[in-house]
Design a protein around this motif. Structure first.
Motif, PDB file in Angstrom:
ATOM      1  N   TYR A  65      -2.556  -4.888   0.299  1.00 59.47           N
ATOM      2  CA  TYR A  65      -2.589  -5.741  -0.631  1.00 59.47           C
ATOM      3  C   TYR A  65      -2.566  -4.958  -2.162  1.00 59.47           C
ATOM      4  O   TYR A  65      -1.905  -5.030  -3.122  1.00 59.47           O
ATOM      5  CB  TYR A  65      -3.863  -6.604  -0.759  1.00 59.47           C
ATOM      6  CG  TYR A  65      -3.714  -7.853   0.041  1.00 59.47           C
ATOM      7  CD1 TYR A  65      -2.624  -8.801  -0.139  1.00 59.47           C
ATOM      8  CD2 TYR A  65      -4.326  -8.237   1.288  1.00 59.47           C
ATOM      9  CE1 TYR A  65      -2.470  -9.867   0.772  1.00 59.47           C
ATOM     10  CE2 TYR A  65      -4.259  -9.256   2.114  1.00 59.47           C
ATOM     11  CZ  TYR A  65      -3.266 -10.006   1.637  1.00 59.47           C
ATOM     12  OH  TYR A  65      -3.166 -11.117   2.495  1.00 59.47           O
ATOM     13  N   ASP A  66      -3.265  -3.793  -1.883  1.00 57.35           N
ATOM     14  CA  ASP A  66      -3.387  -2.831  -3.037  1.00 57.35           C
ATOM     15  C   ASP A  66      -1.998  -2.269  -3.485  1.00 57.35           C
ATOM     16  O   ASP A  66      -1.761  -2.308  -4.614  1.00 57.35           O
ATOM     17  CB  ASP A  66      -4.462  -1.765  -2.771  1.00 57.35           C
ATOM     18  CG  ASP A  66      -4.726  -1.055  -3.916  1.00 57.35           C
ATOM     19  OD1 ASP A  66      -5.404  -1.335  -5.047  1.00 57.35           O
ATOM     20  OD2 ASP A  66      -4.150   0.227  -4.287  1.00 57.35           O
TER      21      ASP A  66
ATOM     22  N   VAL B 215       0.857  -3.521  -3.016  1.00 54.64           N
ATOM     23  CA  VAL B 215       1.814  -4.772  -3.504  1.00 54.64           C
ATOM     24  C   VAL B 215       1.377  -4.864  -4.944  1.00 54.64           C
ATOM     25  O   VAL B 215       2.119  -5.068  -5.796  1.00 54.64           O
ATOM     26  CB  VAL B 215       1.432  -6.127  -2.707  1.00 54.64           C
ATOM     27  CG1 VAL B 215       1.962  -7.266  -3.621  1.00 54.64           C
ATOM     28  CG2 VAL B 215       1.882  -6.234  -1.254  1.00 54.64           C
ATOM     29  N   ALA B 216      -0.003  -4.926  -5.403  1.00 47.85           N
ATOM     30  CA  ALA B 216      -0.191  -4.951  -6.657  1.00 47.85           C
ATOM     31  C   ALA B 216       0.013  -3.903  -7.582  1.00 47.85           C
ATOM     32  O   ALA B 216       0.592  -4.138  -8.771  1.00 47.85           O
ATOM     33  CB  ALA B 216      -1.967  -4.989  -6.651  1.00 47.85           C
TER      34      ALA B 216
END
Lengths: 408, 322
Positions: free
Chosen positions: B312-313, B315-316
């Motif tokens: 997720y990190d 992706v961000a």
């Protein structure tokens, strides 16, 4: 597998894009567009160019095009951040209902004017006591006015109240779902009409939403006379007519490829601008939140592309399309909340773009089918799970009302 | 736009399911926990079938197929909790491109595992050749494996101590990264299959189990739990296809697509497995029921090739710099 347009689709996209880019200044300013005069002119310009109602039959004023062509128009409008057409509800819901169930005379009088936004239309379905359970509506239509006047069958007299009616305050006509027979089960006693919103006895009161905006209304009908010639479909067949309306919504809007709420890319840019002002541990948390919402948006977007591919092959969108709205309104809220959070000191006061956007999103998860109703649709029609228990089966509308009041 | 599997892929999926289901199953996974049975179909059979070596070029003895082909097979492998993971073969095919050892792998003469820095290694059990990134170089060599007590034995996790290694590619950071991204894509495809299958089990049960005089799937509390899992599974399917397509055709999109697929797979499989256990009530948390075997898979896979938090990190980080 590919993400490319077919040759025909590419040619169509080029045509649409060229026109929109040339004329975008007529439609880009959202504040201007809410001025109905400008918005009507903008829709008429698009119609005259052949870009409104493309999926409608030629004889109805459309061009007999494909849902894919409509989807491409939607994508190109969204790409240029152009606002939705003023008569979207007319085009997507009311018009298709008239096409299927209207008389030749009604089609002649209404359809082309609707597409050009010469007339604005609204959809008069929901009521204070009938939202998700639409078939429980109470607005009465009585033939010839009352039972004493049984000889006159040429008109109906309507009394009751509708609510959450988008654009009723700007509308010229509406499609109106009424109860004509309370002594049969509730889905069977309904009848649909076209109503003249300027007729005597129609009162429209704007409702203010939690966001402060006023896009929808409550509409009162006091002894409103509707000629029988304005009936859509048979007496008592209103539920089937209403289903045409609701199915058309899914079809005409193309579906797939365009999201709900703020674009994830726009939120990411906004977050990027504010990230540096946060402490490192806060930055890590913000990235987790952004990452989760962003993945949800990508998942919905590429699922939309799968639907679009089916549309491109000529298939119709099915109930699984409800998943896009269900997850889209969730991630839109998550993204807006994050966008406001990174504003820091300004996050707790109103006035900014993101705060305003944020206040409009809870309603999007309700309008056009609540999260819970959408989950029921997916559960029952996609997964094949058994239907919800319901207490109103096999009883007349009157009996179900009595049961609600606790009087057997 | 044609974002869908074509008939060729559907046929491939059917063939893979036929082959895999002859030996692999949740029951086989349970037998590994019970009495240390070996993983099914196992390395030799997977290689012999040709499914594991789809992405290895034909001149090296592989199938010369696409990452999407392998993803289609991986979904079927995930449904059946088959092993070893196709992730291992996908990464090895990237890392050993142009090296003779690739033909050994395709010929069944080598059993490869890819050694990451962050703990017990996927499919280390039974491997004889280990690939690793050391000081920016791709190295290869033998190693000793200490098997760890498994949560999910089909993943063959073990600690690896490398023996004498040989440098294959001096400046291999990019290649290693690409292997990870292809690996994440295939891992997500296996997660997709597992999540879709466990959801099917839950939906079927909700239709046949009665409580208070009705099938429990008629109650919103149960129905909506399953619907939420369904929505996630279908979105994961879209992300897996996108990532696989990107690996084959759009390298610029692969970092975002593979990170998104990895993150979504971790979350989706965990939530689907958990939901299906809950839907089953008492039988759902018994040893004899299959639900926990999928749950075990989810609890291990979320940490492979970087955990969900790091995905997720990523992706961000990609989103804010786009």
């Amino acid at each position: 597998m590919d993400f490319d347009d077919t040759r025909e689709e590419a040619a169509w996209r080029a045509e649409v894009r060229a026109f929109l880019e040339q004329h975008r200044d007529d439609g880009t300013d959202r504040d201007t567009v809410w001025d109905t005069g400008t918005a009507r002119t903008w829709q008429a310009t698009l119609y005259d160019a052949g870009f409104v109602g493309v999926t409608w039959p030629v004889e109805a004023g459309g061009r007999g095009g494909t849902p894919m062509q409509q989807a491409i128009i939607d994508q190109e409008m969204s790409r240029l951040d152009l606002p939705p057409l003023i008569n979207l509800i007319g085009i997507g819901m009311c018009g298709p209902t008239v096409i299927v169930h209207g008389s030749a005379d009604q089609k002649q009088r209404y359809l082309k004017r609707l597409l050009r936004a010469d007339d604005i239309w609204c959809q008069l379905f929901s009521e204070p006591a009938a939202g998700s359970d639409l078939a429980g509506l109470r607005t009465r239509a009585v033939r010839g006015g009352d039972s004493d006047n049984g000889g006159d069958n040429s008109h109906w007299l309507v009394n009751g109240q509708k609510v959450w009616t988008t654009r009723a305050h700007q509308s010229d006509y509406g499609i109106l779902l009424t109860r004509t027979d309370p002594d049969v089960p509730k889905h069977r006693g309904l009848t649909m009409f076209v109503v003249d919103m300027k007729a005597p006895g129609v009162t429209v009161r704007p409702l203010r939403q939690m966001s402060g905006g006023a896009d929808f209304n409550e509409v009162f009908f006091d002894d409103v006379v509707i000629p029988d010639a304005e009936r859509l479909g048979d007496v008592g067949d209103g539920w089937r007519v209403a289903l045409t309306t609701l199915m058309s919504e899914r079809l005409s809007l193309g579906g797939g490829g365009t999201g709900i709420g703020p674009r994830a890319e726009t939120v990411a840019r906004h977050v990027a601008e504010h990230l540096g002002a946060l402490s490192p541990d806060r930055q890590a948390l913000v990235r987790q939140q952004l990452g989760k919402a962003y993945v949800a948006v990508l998942g919905a977007r590429y699922t939309g592309y799968r639907q679009l591919s089916r549309i491109s092959r000529g298939e119709l969108p099915g109930p699984e399309a409800s998943a896009g709205k269900l997850s889209g309104t969730r991630s839109a809220r998550d993204l807006a909340d994050l966008a406001v959070r990174v504003l820091g000191a300004d996050a707790r006061v109103a006035g900014g773009f993101w705060q305003e956007l944020q206040a409009g999103l809870p309603g999007m998860a309700i309008a056009g089918g609540t999260d819970q109703v959408l989950r029921n649709i997916i559960g029952e029609r996609v997964l094949g799970l058994p239907a919800e228990p319901r207490a109103d089966k096999g009883v007349t509308f009157k009996e179900s009302l009595a049961a609600e009041r606790g009087t057997p | 736009m044609n974002f869908d599997l074509d008939q060729e892929h559907r046929d491939l999926a059917d063939a893979a399911r036929d082959f895999l289901s002859a030996t692999a199953s949740p029951a086989a996974a349970r037998a590994m926990l019970d009495d240390g049975a070996t993983v099914r179909p196992g390395r030799a059979e997977l290689v012999k079938s040709g499914f594991a070596t789809i992405t290895i070029p034909e001149h090296a003895g592989g199938g010369g197929g696409s990452v999407l082909d392998l993803a289609v097979v991986a979904e079927q492998a995930g449904r059946l909790l088959a092993g070893p993971s196709l992730v291992t073969f996908a990464r090895a095919a990237v890392l050993l491109a142009g090296d003779d050892r690739l033909a050994d792998l395709a010929g069944g003469d080598r059993s490869v595992a890819v050694v990451d820095h962050d703990g017990p290694v996927l499919d280390a059990v039974g491997a004889d050749t280990f690939l690793a990134l050391r000081d920016g170089a791709l190295v290869c060599g033998p190693g000793t494996v200490t098997a760890r007590e498994p949560i999910d034995p089909t993943r063959g996790l073990g600690d690896v101590t490398l023996g004498d290694t040989e440098e294959l590619v001096p400046d291999a950071a990019e290649r290693w990264l690409h292997g990870e991204r292809v690996g994440r894509t295939i891992l997500a495809a296996e997660g997709l299959g597992a999540a879709a299958r466990v959801l099917e089990i839950g939906v079927a049960y909700a239709k046949e189990r009665y409580a208070f005089g009705r099938a429990i799937g008629s109650y919103q509390a149960v129905k909506h739990l399953l619907v939420d899992a369904y929505v996630e599974v279908e979105q994961l399917r879209s992300l897996v296809w996108w990532a696989a397509w990107a690996a084959d055709h759009a390298p610029d999109e692969l970092p975002l697509a593979s990170a998104a697929a990895k993150a979504a797979a971790a979350t989706t499989l965990e939530q689907a497995a958990e939901a299906v256990i809950q839907v089953h009530g008492g039988i759902g948390f018994t040893w004899e029921h299959d639900a926990h075997l999928y749950w075990r898979r989810s609890k291990v896979d979320r940490f492979l090739l970087g955990d969900d938090v790091s995905a997720y990190d990523e992706v961000a980080r990609l989103a804010v710099t786009r």
